[in-house]
Design an enzyme around this catalytic site. Structure first.
Site, mmCIF file in Angstrom:
data_model
loop_
_atom_site.group_PDB
_atom_site.id
_atom_site.type_symbol
_atom_site.label_atom_id
_atom_site.label_comp_id
_atom_site.label_asym_id
_atom_site.label_seq_id
_atom_site.Cartn_x
_atom_site.Cartn_y
_atom_site.Cartn_z
ATOM 1 N N ARG A 119 0.814 -1.239 -0.030
ATOM 2 C CA ARG A 119 -0.046 0.087 -0.074
ATOM 3 C C ARG A 119 0.785 1.326 -0.207
ATOM 4 N NH1 ARG A 119 -0.621 4.624 2.843
ATOM 5 N NH2 ARG A 119 -0.218 3.443 4.656
ATOM 6 N N ASP A 120 1.405 1.709 1.156
ATOM 7 C CA ASP A 120 2.277 2.713 1.085
ATOM 8 C C ASP A 120 3.584 2.485 0.151
ATOM 9 O OD1 ASP A 120 3.342 5.301 2.181
ATOM 10 O OD2 ASP A 120 3.446 4.538 4.031
ATOM 11 N N HIS A 142 5.479 4.721 12.642
ATOM 12 C CA HIS A 142 5.268 4.616 11.138
ATOM 13 C C HIS A 142 6.349 5.626 10.698
ATOM 14 C CE1 HIS A 142 3.181 4.118 7.322
ATOM 15 N NE2 HIS A 142 3.723 5.382 7.230
ATOM 16 N N HIS A 160 9.195 7.273 7.955
ATOM 17 C CA HIS A 160 9.726 7.232 6.727
ATOM 18 C C HIS A 160 11.267 7.780 6.737
ATOM 19 C CE1 HIS A 160 6.102 7.192 3.976
ATOM 20 N NE2 HIS A 160 5.497 7.073 5.086
ATOM 21 N N CYS A 200 4.122 9.293 0.346
ATOM 22 C CA CYS A 200 2.643 9.610 0.279
ATOM 23 C C CYS A 200 2.603 10.599 -0.941
ATOM 24 C CB CYS A 200 2.191 10.250 1.548
ATOM 25 S SG CYS A 200 0.534 11.032 1.356
ATOM 26 N N ASN A 248 9.295 4.553 3.044
ATOM 27 C CA ASN A 248 9.366 3.858 4.294
ATOM 28 C C ASN A 248 10.656 3.146 4.734
ATOM 29 O OD1 ASN A 248 6.389 3.663 3.196
ATOM 30 N ND2 ASN A 248 5.790 3.753 5.417
HETATM 31 P P1 HMG Z 1 -13.293 14.150 -2.414
HETATM 32 O O1 HMG Z 1 -12.939 14.566 -3.809
HETATM 33 O O2 HMG Z 1 -13.420 15.245 -1.129
HETATM 34 O O3 HMG Z 1 -14.634 13.170 -2.527
HETATM 35 O O4 HMG Z 1 -11.928 13.084 -1.869
HETATM 36 P P2 HMG Z 1 -16.029 13.537 -2.540
HETATM 37 O O5 HMG Z 1 -16.821 12.448 -1.448
HETATM 38 O O6 HMG Z 1 -16.467 14.825 -2.812
HETATM 39 O O7 HMG Z 1 -16.340 12.523 -3.828
HETATM 40 C C1 HMG Z 1 -15.770 12.783 -5.262
HETATM 41 C C2 HMG Z 1 -15.726 11.939 -6.206
HETATM 42 O O8 HMG Z 1 -14.704 10.948 -5.504
HETATM 43 C C3 HMG Z 1 -17.083 11.006 -6.452
HETATM 44 O O9 HMG Z 1 -16.715 10.498 -7.813
HETATM 45 C C4 HMG Z 1 -16.801 9.718 -5.555
HETATM 46 O O10 HMG Z 1 -17.322 8.721 -5.986
HETATM 47 C C5 HMG Z 1 -15.267 9.615 -5.526
HETATM 48 P P3 HMG Z 1 -17.136 11.186 -8.954
HETATM 49 O O11 HMG Z 1 -18.699 11.523 -8.568
HETATM 50 O O12 HMG Z 1 -16.353 12.517 -8.944
HETATM 51 O O13 HMG Z 1 -16.793 10.236 -10.342
HETATM 52 N N1 HMG Z 1 -14.957 8.976 -3.960
HETATM 53 C C6 HMG Z 1 -14.214 7.565 -4.090
HETATM 54 N N2 HMG Z 1 -13.929 6.735 -4.920
HETATM 55 C C7 HMG Z 1 -13.464 5.527 -4.443
HETATM 56 N N3 HMG Z 1 -13.086 5.514 -3.229
HETATM 57 C C8 HMG Z 1 -13.580 6.080 -2.234
HETATM 58 C C9 HMG Z 1 -14.202 7.314 -2.675
HETATM 59 N N4 HMG Z 1 -14.712 8.558 -1.890
HETATM 60 C C10 HMG Z 1 -15.259 9.319 -2.739
HETATM 61 N N5 HMG Z 1 -13.370 5.932 -0.914
HETATM 62 C C11 HMG Z 1 -11.203 11.326 -0.794
HETATM 63 C C12 HMG Z 1 -11.982 12.775 -0.649
HETATM 64 C C13 HMG Z 1 -10.969 10.850 0.745
HETATM 65 C C14 HMG Z 1 -12.097 10.182 -1.281
HETATM 66 C C15 HMG Z 1 -9.960 11.631 -1.335
HETATM 67 O O14 HMG Z 1 -9.296 13.028 -1.199
HETATM 68 C C16 HMG Z 1 -8.863 10.500 -1.251
HETATM 69 O O15 HMG Z 1 -9.067 9.614 -2.088
HETATM 70 N N6 HMG Z 1 -7.761 10.661 -0.740
HETATM 71 C C17 HMG Z 1 -6.939 9.630 -0.480
HETATM 72 C C18 HMG Z 1 -5.380 10.212 -0.267
HETATM 73 C C19 HMG Z 1 -4.439 9.017 -0.222
HETATM 74 O O16 HMG Z 1 -4.650 7.767 -0.334
HETATM 75 N N7 HMG Z 1 -3.370 9.453 0.343
HETATM 76 C C20 HMG Z 1 -2.365 8.279 0.693
HETATM 77 C C21 HMG Z 1 -2.359 7.538 1.928
HETATM 78 S S1 HMG Z 1 -2.325 8.525 3.595
HETATM 79 C C22 HMG Z 1 -0.541 8.046 3.712
HETATM 80 O O17 HMG Z 1 0.300 7.592 2.889
HETATM 81 C C23 HMG Z 1 0.000 8.376 5.098
HETATM 82 C C24 HMG Z 1 0.235 7.115 6.051
HETATM 83 O O18 HMG Z 1 1.186 6.403 5.306
HETATM 84 C C25 HMG Z 1 0.802 7.620 7.247
HETATM 85 C C26 HMG Z 1 2.061 8.300 7.227
HETATM 86 O O19 HMG Z 1 2.953 8.071 6.562
HETATM 87 O O20 HMG Z 1 2.040 9.404 7.939
HETATM 88 C C27 HMG Z 1 -1.189 6.485 6.137
HETATM 89 MG MG MG Z 2 3.305 6.589 5.260
#
Ligand code: HMG
Ligand code: MG
Length: 301
Positions: free
Chosen positions: A15-16, A207, A209, A240, A249
């Site tokens: 994933r990450d 966690h 990096h 990310c 990581n």
């Molecule tokens: P948004 O644009 O505000 O969502 O995004 P919305 O609710 O307004 O919906 C807009 C569109 O997105 C719609 O589609 C929804 O269906 C779709 P459209 O009608 O335009 O075709 N949608 C989705 N599609 C699939 N799966 C979903 C989903 N939700 C809405 N779950 C949202 C908000 C949270 C979805 C967006 O910002 C997003 O996906 N963000 C994820 C970012 C991400 O994955 N970042 C990396 C992970 S975090 C990380 O790496 C840190 C970590 O490792 C820890 C660390 O290192 O600190 C965990």
């Molecule tokens: Mg991370």
């Protein structure tokens, strides 16, 4: 406090590790990576995420990945779910454990999940209620715990308050993420001491990096605070997309080598992780990010 005798490694490579890769990685290649990791003795693998494919295209195939992996009984295969839509998609794909991801920085929360910290907590609360009805355990992440790419320094009290909110709503474990790898050992230990005042240390994870090369030192410092769960990524993959400069990581191989040297049990076989890491690095067409794997490879060939 003395060091733990056993550490649980949470493998976040699929994933990450892969979420930030620009080149296409097929479902079959992801499945092969997860199956290889499953054979290493790991008990927890974060296998994908159910997020918007517009935001993170690389994770778009996660449902198919979950359907195709060979699941071992004693391994938890988890997925990130930012909202109810993601949670429902995860359940439909047969996911049994999920993780929500909040941030200690307001700007990072906006950039990463497009909402404020307080709105994210409301979403997570609703998600946790539904998860409890399904008997699905939820892990909680807090990002930017030792620094934010947009806001710089982050107050430990801010981390504590978000971690506490996630814990109070039912997350069984809180993983504190140094998303951009800026932390140093004393700061990391002090942060865990602060957050660990009210949340049992057995329910906290680190966690790290490795952007600034501090991850192993930070883990060592956290071990001395009694922390016994660490996230890591095979071959040191990772980053990310919403945190510029967030390189890999900490490599699972490197953490494992250190823990083995400290006499801390993990149940994970180093050679199997090295092999899985060398394979995925070959798929990606670059050298592994694990120094241990590089040294092992150089001495073995
Ligand atoms: P948004 O644009 O505000 O969502 O995004 P919305 O609710 O307004 O919906 C807009 C569109 O997105 C719609 O589609 C929804 O269906 C779709 P459209 O009608 O335009 O075709 N949608 C989705 N599609 C699939 N799966 C979903 C989903 N939700 C809405 N779950 C949202 C908000 C949270 C979805 C967006 O910002 C997003 O996906 N963000 C994820 C970012 C991400 O994955 N970042 C990396 C992970 S975090 C990380 O790496 C840190 C970590 O490792 C820890 C660390 O290192 O600190 C965990
Ligand atoms: Mg991370």
């Amino acid at each position: 406090m003395s060091f733990p005798s056993h550490v649980r490694l949470v493998e976040v490579g699929p994933r990450d590790g892969l979420q930030n890769e620009k080149q296409p990685i097929s479902v079959a290649q992801k499945v092969a990576l997860i199956n290889a990791l499953s054979a290493s003795g790991l008990s927890y693998i974060e296998a994908g995420s159910f997020v918007s494919p517009k935001w993170v295209p690389q994770m778009a195939g996660s449902a198919e990945v979950f359907q195709k992996i060979q699941r071992a009984e004693d391994i938890t295969y988890a997925a990130l779910t930012p909202n109810m839509q993601g949670f429902e998609a995860a359940i439909a794909a047969g996911v049994k454990e999920v993780a929500v991801f909040g941030a200690a920085s307001e700007s990072f929360s906006q950039k990463n999940i497009n909402c404020s910290i307080s709105d994210s907590l409301k979403r997570f609360e609703a998600l946790l209620e539904t998860a409890q009805q399904h008997g699905v355990r939820v892990r909680g992440y807090v990002s930017c715990v030792l620094g934010c790419p947009y806001e710089g320094e982050i107050a430990p009290e801010q981390v504590r308050s978000v971690a506490q909110a996630l814990y109070d709503m039912g997350c069984y474990e809180i993983s504190l993420g140094d998303t951009i790898g800026v932390g140093t050992p004393h700061k990391a230990a002090a942060l865990f001491a602060t957050v660990g005042r009210d949340i049992p240390r057995s329910q906290l994870a680190g966690h790290f990096h490795d952007t600034y090369g501090q991850a192993l030192a930070n883990i060592y410092a956290c071990l001395s605070e009694g922390i016994a769960v660490f996230d890591s990524s095979v071959a040191g993959l990772g980053g990310c997309p919403y945190a510029k400069g967030a390189s890999g990581n900490v490599a699972t191989e490197d953490v494992l080598y250190m823990l083995n040297g400290l006499g801390i049990d993990t149940g994970v076989k180093l050679e199997k992780i090295i092999a899985a890491g060398l394979n995925i690095s070959a798929v990606l067409g670059r050298e592994t990010g694990s120094r241990v794997a590089r040294a092992w490879h150089a001495s073995a060939h």
